[in-house]
Design a protein around this motif. Sequence first.
Motif: not given
Length: 350
Positions: A33, A262-264, A273, A275, A325
Amino acid sequence: MAPIHSLSYMKKIYLELTNRCNLNCVMCYRNSWETPLDDMTKETLDKIATGLNKDVGIVFGGIGEPSVAKQFEYAVRLFKDHRLEITTNGVLSKRNLDMICQHFDNIIVSVDGTEETYFHIRKTDFKQVINTLEFIKNYKKNNRLRTPQIEFAFVLSKNNKDSLFSVIDLASQYDVKRVLVSHLLPQNDAQTKAIYYDEHFNAEGRKFAAEVSNYAYFKNRVVVSFPYMEIKTERLCHFIENDYTYIDFKGDVVPCYRLASTYKEYVFGRKKQVKKHTFGNVNTQSIQDIYHSEVYQCFRHAVHYSLHPSCVDCEFRDGCDFIETSEYDCSGYSPSCADCLWNRRIIRCT
């Protein structure tokens, strides 16, 4: 018709006192993040505490280490009349340990292995965790107390699965109430090869879980709670079903761990993704008004009844843009829980 959760009330609040940490673990979400690092202020803590029913439990948790927060002691004093829990990496000062033993009912310590395995994951000496466990054990013995109780949180992967047996031995030695096992949620492509769960029937994983459970119960009398080893139809959200909510260091009210930043993440090799999603901020609205707002009620209603589509086993997922996402899904829900491995009981909340 009003959503089913319109009459529900908060039973527990997870407070992210800080998103900073004194460790840098290899599987932490913080590695993917770009969120600024900061702490919850006294003013925000006061806003949360105002008018809050004492029956509401408080968990000092989140992705950061609560004990390093600038307002940790202030927060403990502020919420001392609530049932207090803390999730911690166990690397604690004597001062903080003493405060935790005095005021907390439950301590969840992250223990993903012992000795070399622990060092590989947490990048610190395992002896620090042993010192913490010894301190708690002696405090309870010397003061003739049954609390605080201890739980272990263990993140399972192919890389550390065999060390779960030694963690169970440790749990038996220190009278740990439960070992809560969760799977690894990959933060990079390399970690996708280390997951120990599957989309389909997982014979190896099931056999391992049975072996561990038998070892824990018959040899050590330790309770081990396992996640599912493969995707099942059933969906159930720990936060929604139990009427929990989460407040981050800014005062934003978010529904759960997953949507707090928010991170992957990687879901069976697919990069996604995630959010952050907030329903309001306690600095401008009361926590009660936010929790009982129509939009938050509708979100909880949709999750409770599993109205979101199911991306993880959808035959069209390879050609779908919505899956990239967590912002929307093909049924129009926002935020979307359609690809969430928490509500499939693969990844688990403490």
